[in-house]
Design an enzyme around this catalytic site. Structure first.
Site, PDB file in Angstrom:
ATOM      1  N   ASP A  38       0.867  -1.187   0.000  1.00 35.71           N
ATOM      2  CA  ASP A  38       0.000   0.000   0.000  1.00 35.71           C
ATOM      3  C   ASP A  38       0.893   1.223   0.000  1.00 35.71           C
ATOM      4  O   ASP A  38       2.043   1.168   0.443  1.00 35.71           O
ATOM      5  CB  ASP A  38      -0.902  -0.008   1.252  1.00 35.71           C
ATOM      6  CG  ASP A  38      -2.151   0.839   1.092  1.00 35.71           C
ATOM      7  OD1 ASP A  38      -3.253   0.282   1.048  1.00 35.71           O
ATOM      8  OD2 ASP A  38      -2.012   2.087   1.002  1.00 35.71           O
ATOM      9  N   ASN A  91      -6.070  -4.662  -5.800  1.00 35.92           N
ATOM     10  CA  ASN A  91      -7.246  -4.033  -5.197  1.00 35.92           C
ATOM     11  C   ASN A  91      -7.109  -2.525  -5.002  1.00 35.92           C
ATOM     12  O   ASN A  91      -8.112  -1.826  -4.844  1.00 35.92           O
ATOM     13  CB  ASN A  91      -7.484  -4.741  -3.845  1.00 35.92           C
ATOM     14  CG  ASN A  91      -8.420  -4.000  -2.946  1.00 35.92           C
ATOM     15  OD1 ASN A  91      -9.626  -4.082  -3.122  1.00 35.92           O
ATOM     16  ND2 ASN A  91      -7.879  -3.249  -1.988  1.00 35.92           N
ATOM     17  N   TYR A 157     -14.312   6.732 -12.780  1.00 36.86           N
ATOM     18  CA  TYR A 157     -14.422   5.496 -11.992  1.00 36.86           C
ATOM     19  C   TYR A 157     -15.079   4.396 -12.823  1.00 36.86           C
ATOM     20  O   TYR A 157     -14.577   3.268 -12.902  1.00 36.86           O
ATOM     21  CB  TYR A 157     -15.228   5.775 -10.712  1.00 36.86           C
ATOM     22  CG  TYR A 157     -15.161   4.641  -9.719  1.00 36.86           C
ATOM     23  CD1 TYR A 157     -14.069   4.497  -8.865  1.00 36.86           C
ATOM     24  CD2 TYR A 157     -16.182   3.706  -9.629  1.00 36.86           C
ATOM     25  CE1 TYR A 157     -13.988   3.451  -7.957  1.00 36.86           C
ATOM     26  CE2 TYR A 157     -16.114   2.658  -8.725  1.00 36.86           C
ATOM     27  CZ  TYR A 157     -15.016   2.532  -7.890  1.00 36.86           C
ATOM     28  OH  TYR A 157     -14.949   1.490  -6.997  1.00 36.86           O
ATOM     29  N   LYS A 161     -13.179   0.987 -14.073  1.00 37.52           N
ATOM     30  CA  LYS A 161     -13.640  -0.302 -13.537  1.00 37.52           C
ATOM     31  C   LYS A 161     -14.139  -1.221 -14.661  1.00 37.52           C
ATOM     32  O   LYS A 161     -13.948  -2.437 -14.598  1.00 37.52           O
ATOM     33  CB  LYS A 161     -14.707  -0.082 -12.461  1.00 37.52           C
ATOM     34  CG  LYS A 161     -14.147   0.551 -11.191  1.00 37.52           C
ATOM     35  CD  LYS A 161     -13.053  -0.309 -10.561  1.00 37.52           C
ATOM     36  CE  LYS A 161     -12.515   0.259  -9.268  1.00 37.52           C
ATOM     37  NZ  LYS A 161     -11.461  -0.575  -8.663  1.00 37.52           N
ATOM     38  N   ILE A 190     -19.787  -0.746  -0.384  1.00 38.16           N
ATOM     39  CA  ILE A 190     -19.192  -1.379   0.801  1.00 38.16           C
ATOM     40  C   ILE A 190     -18.739  -0.282   1.763  1.00 38.16           C
ATOM     41  O   ILE A 190     -18.120   0.705   1.346  1.00 38.16           O
ATOM     42  CB  ILE A 190     -17.973  -2.255   0.399  1.00 38.16           C
ATOM     43  CG1 ILE A 190     -18.343  -3.274  -0.696  1.00 38.16           C
ATOM     44  CG2 ILE A 190     -17.383  -2.962   1.626  1.00 38.16           C
ATOM     45  CD1 ILE A 190     -19.399  -4.296  -0.318  1.00 38.16           C
ATOM     46  N   THR A 192     -16.615   1.583   3.601  1.00 42.08           N
ATOM     47  CA  THR A 192     -15.163   1.830   3.723  1.00 42.08           C
ATOM     48  C   THR A 192     -14.920   3.347   3.640  1.00 42.08           C
ATOM     49  O   THR A 192     -15.817   4.094   3.225  1.00 42.08           O
ATOM     50  CB  THR A 192     -14.363   1.187   2.560  1.00 42.08           C
ATOM     51  OG1 THR A 192     -14.658   1.919   1.357  1.00 42.08           O
ATOM     52  CG2 THR A 192     -14.681  -0.281   2.369  1.00 42.08           C
TER      53      THR A 192
HETATM   54  P1  NAD Z   1     -10.102   2.456   0.742  1.00 43.77           P
HETATM   55  O1  NAD Z   1      -9.871   3.868   0.367  1.00 43.77           O
HETATM   56  O2  NAD Z   1     -10.611   2.115   2.097  1.00 43.77           O
HETATM   57  O3  NAD Z   1      -8.774   1.598   0.498  1.00 43.77           O
HETATM   58  C1  NAD Z   1      -8.010   1.749  -0.665  1.00 43.77           C
HETATM   59  C2  NAD Z   1      -6.547   1.498  -0.328  1.00 43.77           C
HETATM   60  O4  NAD Z   1      -5.797   1.623  -1.543  1.00 43.77           O
HETATM   61  C3  NAD Z   1      -5.968   2.529   0.656  1.00 43.77           C
HETATM   62  O5  NAD Z   1      -5.263   1.855   1.692  1.00 43.77           O
HETATM   63  C4  NAD Z   1      -5.029   3.368  -0.204  1.00 43.77           C
HETATM   64  O6  NAD Z   1      -3.902   3.866   0.498  1.00 43.77           O
HETATM   65  C5  NAD Z   1      -4.624   2.359  -1.266  1.00 43.77           C
HETATM   66  N1  NAD Z   1      -4.147   2.994  -2.482  1.00 43.77           N
HETATM   67  C6  NAD Z   1      -4.716   4.000  -3.190  1.00 43.77           C
HETATM   68  N2  NAD Z   1      -3.949   4.328  -4.236  1.00 43.77           N
HETATM   69  C7  NAD Z   1      -2.858   3.525  -4.190  1.00 43.77           C
HETATM   70  C8  NAD Z   1      -1.709   3.385  -5.001  1.00 43.77           C
HETATM   71  N3  NAD Z   1      -1.480   4.198  -6.047  1.00 43.77           N
HETATM   72  N4  NAD Z   1      -0.796   2.442  -4.679  1.00 43.77           N
HETATM   73  C9  NAD Z   1      -0.993   1.647  -3.604  1.00 43.77           C
HETATM   74  N5  NAD Z   1      -2.054   1.737  -2.786  1.00 43.77           N
HETATM   75  C10 NAD Z   1      -2.978   2.662  -3.080  1.00 43.77           C
HETATM   76  O7  NAD Z   1     -11.087   1.884  -0.367  1.00 43.77           O
HETATM   77  P2  NAD Z   1     -11.917   0.505  -0.525  1.00 43.77           P
HETATM   78  O8  NAD Z   1     -13.338   0.856  -0.556  1.00 43.77           O
HETATM   79  O9  NAD Z   1     -11.415  -0.529   0.389  1.00 43.77           O
HETATM   80  O10 NAD Z   1     -11.507   0.177  -2.020  1.00 43.77           O
HETATM   81  C11 NAD Z   1     -10.720  -0.930  -2.399  1.00 43.77           C
HETATM   82  C12 NAD Z   1     -11.042  -1.274  -3.830  1.00 43.77           C
HETATM   83  O11 NAD Z   1     -12.418  -1.656  -3.909  1.00 43.77           O
HETATM   84  C13 NAD Z   1     -10.879  -0.124  -4.812  1.00 43.77           C
HETATM   85  O12 NAD Z   1     -10.343  -0.608  -6.033  1.00 43.77           O
HETATM   86  C14 NAD Z   1     -12.302   0.362  -5.017  1.00 43.77           C
HETATM   87  O13 NAD Z   1     -12.470   0.997  -6.248  1.00 43.77           O
HETATM   88  C15 NAD Z   1     -13.054  -0.949  -4.957  1.00 43.77           C
HETATM   89  N6  NAD Z   1     -14.490  -0.854  -4.669  1.00 43.77           N
HETATM   90  C16 NAD Z   1     -14.938  -0.264  -3.535  1.00 43.77           C
HETATM   91  C17 NAD Z   1     -16.311  -0.204  -3.312  1.00 43.77           C
HETATM   92  C18 NAD Z   1     -16.884   0.439  -2.069  1.00 43.77           C
HETATM   93  O14 NAD Z   1     -18.085   0.691  -2.038  1.00 43.77           O
HETATM   94  N7  NAD Z   1     -16.089   0.703  -1.043  1.00 43.77           N
HETATM   95  C19 NAD Z   1     -17.197  -0.750  -4.233  1.00 43.77           C
HETATM   96  C20 NAD Z   1     -16.701  -1.345  -5.380  1.00 43.77           C
HETATM   97  C21 NAD Z   1     -15.328  -1.396  -5.585  1.00 43.77           C
END
Ligand code: NAD
Length: 257
Positions: A38, A91, A157, A161, A190, A192
């Site tokens: 990360d 991710n 986004y 995706k 989700i 988060t």
């Molecule tokens: P989050 O912001 O809680 O976690 C994302 C993590 O990615 C963070 O720890 C951040 O530091 C890290 N990150 C960001 N850019 C980075 C980079 N360039 N290099 C390394 N690390 C990096 O978000 P989340 O909700 O846990 O999202 C995780 C994944 O799930 C993402 O790809 C997001 O698009 C996807 N997603 C989330 C949801 C939702 O509703 N939360 C829904 C569908 C998809």
């Protein structure tokens, strides 16, 4: 009885928070040794502590997935630390701007493409270079329900995706005969930090939007990170040995509508 990922080595990007942290905890619980990759050192180290407290093995490696040198170094460090790279969860992702396309800043578009699309592409390239030599591997990319259907006011986004969905299918086909499975998980909304930021970008009334999203999911609520982590751990395990190239919704029925 042996756990389903005993003896495996896993690299998970964006595992310093949210969904990535939940999948890191799930694969560590199932026996894998884990590299938490990360760009956020504090979050990454917290995930490592949580895994160790639960009796697992993990190491944090500072990584920016949008930079080839950085993700290549994380993969090399994983092999150096633990001897192989068997599993990966690509991710790391950002939400980008939440405005109509005519107001979407070009720099914000470039940034989301660099992280959400190029970051997954670079990660796949680095991981598969190792896995192809080993002759085995399993990878899960995090796409989204927004990688399956269109949604207004977040073109960066949605586009990135959808690209992850396509990248998953194409890569799965390229490596299906070499023992490497590549799938995507498509989470619904989700709970988060990313979802909080997404809502704050969309509206001043976060509470109302959050309730509307919960109502829009047929199960009547948004999801928890652990519910995605369990799906990822399953897709990465041999229990999913005949599964490759899918973009699996884990969304409380949202895309069934
Ligand atoms: P989050 O912001 O809680 O976690 C994302 C993590 O990615 C963070 O720890 C951040 O530091 C890290 N990150 C960001 N850019 C980075 C980079 N360039 N290099 C390394 N690390 C990096 O978000 P989340 O909700 O846990 O999202 C995780 C994944 O799930 C993402 O790809 C997001 O698009 C996807 N997603 C989330 C949801 C939702 O509703 N939360 C829904 C569908 C998809």
């Amino acid at each position: 009885m042996a756990a389903s990922l005993d003896g495996k080595v896993a690299l998970l990007t964006g595992s310093g928070s949210g969904i990535g942290r939940a999948s890191a905890l799930a694969v560590a619980r199932d026996g894998a040794r884990v590299v938490v990759a990360d760009r956020d050192e504090a979050g990454g180290n917290e995930t490592v502590s949580l895994i160790k407290e639960a009796g697992g093995e993990a190491t944090f490696v500072a990584t920016d997935v949008s930079k080839a040198d950085s993700i290549n170094a994380a993969v090399a460090r994983t092999v150096e630390l633990y001897g192989s790279l068997d599993l990966a969860h690509n991710n790391a992702g950002i939400e980008g701007a939440t405005v109509p396309i005519i107001d979407y800043p070009e720099e914000a578009f470039d940034q989301i493409v660099a992280v959400n699309l190029k970051g997954v592409w670079l990660s796949l390239k680095a991981e598969i270079t190792v896995m192809a030599k080993q002759g085995h591997g399993a990878i899960v990319n995090t796409a989204s329900t927004f990688g399956l259907v269109g949604v207004p006011s977040c073109t960066g986004y949605v586009a990135t995706k959808h690209a992850v969905s396509g990248l998953t299918k194409a890569t799965a086909l390229e490596y299906a005969r070499q023992g490497i499975r590549v799938n995507a998980v498509c989470p619904g909304a989700i709970d988060t930090p990313l979802l909080d930021r997404f809502f704050e970008g969309m509206t001043d009334d976060v509470q109302a939007l959050s309730e509307a999203y919960a109502e829009n999911h047929p199960v009547g609520r948004i999801g928890q990170s652990s519910e995605i982590g369990e799906a990822v751990a399953w897709l990465l395990s041999d229990k999913a040995s005949f599964v490759t190239g899918i973009t699996m919704p884990v969304d409380g029925g949202w895309t069934a509508q």
